[in-house]
Design a protein around this motif. Structure first.
Motif, PDB file in Angstrom:
ATOM      1  N   LEU A   1      20.088 -16.440  -4.472  1.00 31.20           N
ATOM      2  CA  LEU A   1      19.063 -16.768  -3.476  1.00 31.20           C
ATOM      3  C   LEU A   1      19.534 -16.600  -2.040  1.00 31.20           C
ATOM      4  CD1 LEU A   1      17.534 -19.929  -5.210  1.00 31.20           C
ATOM      5  CD2 LEU A   1      16.648 -17.591  -5.182  1.00 31.20           C
ATOM      6  N   LEU A   2      20.799 -16.297  -1.843  1.00 34.09           N
ATOM      7  CA  LEU A   2      21.283 -16.025  -0.488  1.00 34.09           C
ATOM      8  C   LEU A   2      22.497 -15.106  -0.546  1.00 34.09           C
ATOM      9  CD1 LEU A   2      24.127 -17.735   0.216  1.00 34.09           C
ATOM     10  CD2 LEU A   2      22.550 -19.651   0.270  1.00 34.09           C
TER      11      LEU A   2
ATOM     12  N   TYR B   1      14.654  -7.503  10.088  1.00 29.59           N
ATOM     13  CA  TYR B   1      15.240  -8.162   8.925  1.00 29.59           C
ATOM     14  C   TYR B   1      16.344  -9.087   9.418  1.00 29.59           C
ATOM     15  CZ  TYR B   1      18.136  -8.955   4.830  1.00 29.59           C
ATOM     16  OH  TYR B   1      18.873  -9.554   3.854  1.00 29.59           O
TER      17      TYR B   1
ATOM     18  N   ALA C   1      15.349 -22.533  -0.153  1.00 28.06           N
ATOM     19  CA  ALA C   1      15.397 -21.130  -0.586  1.00 28.06           C
ATOM     20  C   ALA C   1      14.303 -20.313   0.087  1.00 28.06           C
ATOM     21  CB  ALA C   1      15.269 -21.053  -2.105  1.00 28.06           C
ATOM     22  N   SER C   2      13.136 -20.934   0.267  1.00 27.36           N
ATOM     23  CA  SER C   2      12.018 -20.247   0.915  1.00 27.36           C
ATOM     24  C   SER C   2      12.345 -19.896   2.359  1.00 27.36           C
ATOM     25  CB  SER C   2      10.773 -21.133   0.866  1.00 27.36           C
ATOM     26  OG  SER C   2       9.698 -20.530   1.561  1.00 27.36           O
TER      27      SER C   2
ATOM     28  N   ARG D   1      14.708 -16.963   2.391  1.00 28.86           N
ATOM     29  CA  ARG D   1      14.031 -15.734   1.972  1.00 28.86           C
ATOM     30  C   ARG D   1      13.223 -15.123   3.116  1.00 28.86           C
ATOM     31  NH1 ARG D   1      12.536 -17.643  -2.496  1.00 28.86           N
ATOM     32  NH2 ARG D   1      10.510 -18.459  -1.820  1.00 28.86           N
ATOM     33  N   GLN D   2      12.689 -15.964   3.998  1.00 28.11           N
ATOM     34  CA  GLN D   2      11.896 -15.468   5.128  1.00 28.11           C
ATOM     35  C   GLN D   2      12.752 -14.850   6.225  1.00 28.11           C
ATOM     36  OE1 GLN D   2       9.190 -18.546   6.498  1.00 28.11           O
ATOM     37  NE2 GLN D   2       8.780 -19.190   4.393  1.00 28.11           N
TER      38      GLN D   2
END
Length: 426
Positions: free
Chosen positions: A142-143, A71, A117-118, A121-122
């Motif tokens: 989103l973060l 992660y 944002a993508s 997210r990854q």
């Protein structure tokens, strides 16, 4: 001194070598060791000194020593004042981390947020951001910055100029108290020292100037001219000199557009770059300028800050800045890497005070020339022009009007510098 002697990893040395660098610049020599030791650093360094590598290389080294492969929370945040600088810093991060298992992303306004944002997210290790988009994405959930280990505030003086103090404070409140902080600024003003005191813990202070000083590397000249004749004079100089790559500074966005239009009508390929331009237009203009498809790039101070234009031969101040330090930043974009450069300033009567302040700062009297047919108006007032926003700029708002209003109100309380919000939009 070599990069090997600084204690960087083999993967980073390989990336540095691939870029063709063999010897670290003064700021890199001074900043990299204390950063590797985990200390907070307050560094004074102008654009063109190699400062980006001064914090990027040790940051990457530290993160790679303790990888988070499953992660990937945001472990390093690099905050910059403008889109162009964010893109430039991100490019450096990508190049230097080529042989490391680290992921990075860049976010800024003016473009679709979904790809940004993508990427977050990854999972990413390093985030390069401008304050506005960063806060927008954080407010949308989103973060998260709760796992940041290293925080870099780049071009801190320009951050204050643009009214980002309140945003910086919000960003800091989102991060853990225990973290390493690196702050880079072209000047050590009272406001910068005050900001540093609230962010840094027992910092190591380092300073470095460009390898070639302003006086040594750059040929400087002043053209005294009537205000109404400036446009005709600059077109004459560029056309008759057959100059191919010229960066021109104006004080306002409206002035940049107007000058650009007149140059195009006279047969000179030109493009304007400022806060009202879309990110796509700004990127296209810069690319055209670098590839010589566009001869003249007309820019405001804020938009041009952080632009990476190697071997730029000509810089022209169509209007002098009212802040003397900005003159040094402007002309410092030429005369790099040992190359010669020329900096010209078109000075009208009402800019006399600005010229005197600049000469006092750089400790030299600039040579003056008058071109026949473009003589200054002997009856013109030498009273300095009023700074701040012209009518045309006040009427040209953007979607961040409320945020701009808050930032400007905040900066009026926190900083003595004149208002500059006509050029800020990240």
């Amino acid at each position: 001194m070599s990069f090997q002697s600084l204690g960087l990893s083999e993967a980073l040395l390989k990336a540095v070598s691939k870029k063709g660098y063999t010897t670290p610049s003064p700021i890199q020599q001074k900043a990299i060791p204390p950063v590797l030791e985990g200390k907070d650093v307050l560094a004074s360094a102008q654009t063109g000194t190699g400062k980006t590598a001064g914090f990027t290389l040790p940051l990457l080294h530290l993160l790679s020593e303790n990888p988070k492969e499953k992660y990937r929370p945001i472990r390093a945040l690099i905050l910059t004042p403008t889109r162009e600088l964010a893109a430039q810093v991100y490019a450096n991060v990508k190049e230097y981390s080529e042989f490391l298992n680290l992921r990075s992303a860049v976010i800024f306004g003016g473009v679709n947020q979904k790809p940004q944002a993508s990427a977050i997210r990854q999972g990413i290790d390093i985030l390069v951001a401008t304050p506005g988009r960063l806060l927008d994405l954080q407010n949308q959930g989103l973060l998260s910055l709760k796992r940041v280990e290293i925080f870099v505030l780049d071009e801190a003086d320009r951050m204050l100029d643009m009214g980002f103090l309140r945003d910086i404070e919000k960003v800091i409140a989102m991060m853990p108290e225990k973290r390493q902080n690196l702050m880079f600024s072209a000047t050590f003003s009272k406001d910068i020292k005050k900001l540093a005191h609230g962010i840094l813990n027992y910092p190591i202070q380092v300073e470095a100037t460009p390898e070639n000083t302003t006086v040594e590397a750059i040929s400087q000249k002043v053209y005294r001219v009537a205000k109404a004749k400036k446009t005709d004079l600059i077109i004459k100089l560029i056309s008759e000199g057959n100059w191919k790559q010229v960066l021109v500074f104006t004080r306002t966005k409206h002035g940049a557009n107007r000058l650009c239009e007149k140059m195009v009508k006279s047969g000179i390929t030109a493009a304007a770059i400022h806060g009202n331009k879309s990110q796509g237009a700004r990127t296209k203009a810069l690319a055209g300028f670098k590839t010589a498809k566009i001869r003249v790039l007309v820019a405001t101070d804020i938009a041009a800050r952080g632009l990476d234009i190697p071997l730029l031969p000509h810089v022209i101040n169509f209007e002098l800045p009212n802040i003397s330090e900005d003159y040094v930043h402007r002309i410092g974009r030429t005369g790099r890497a040992g190359a010669s450069g020329e900096a010209l300033s078109l000075v009208s009567a009402d800019e006399t005070t600005f010229l005197k302040d600049i000469e006092k700062l750089i400790e030299m009297k600039l040579p003056v020339e008058v071109v026949e047919g473009f003589e200054p108006d002997p009856n013109a007032s030498t009273v300095p022009i009023k700074q701040g926003q012209g009518r045309q700029n006040r009427s040209r708002g953007n979607s961040n009007n409320s945020r701009n209003s808050n930032r400007n109100s905040n900066r009026n309380n926190k900083s003595r510098r004149p208002k500059r919000n006509s050029d800020r939009r990240n």
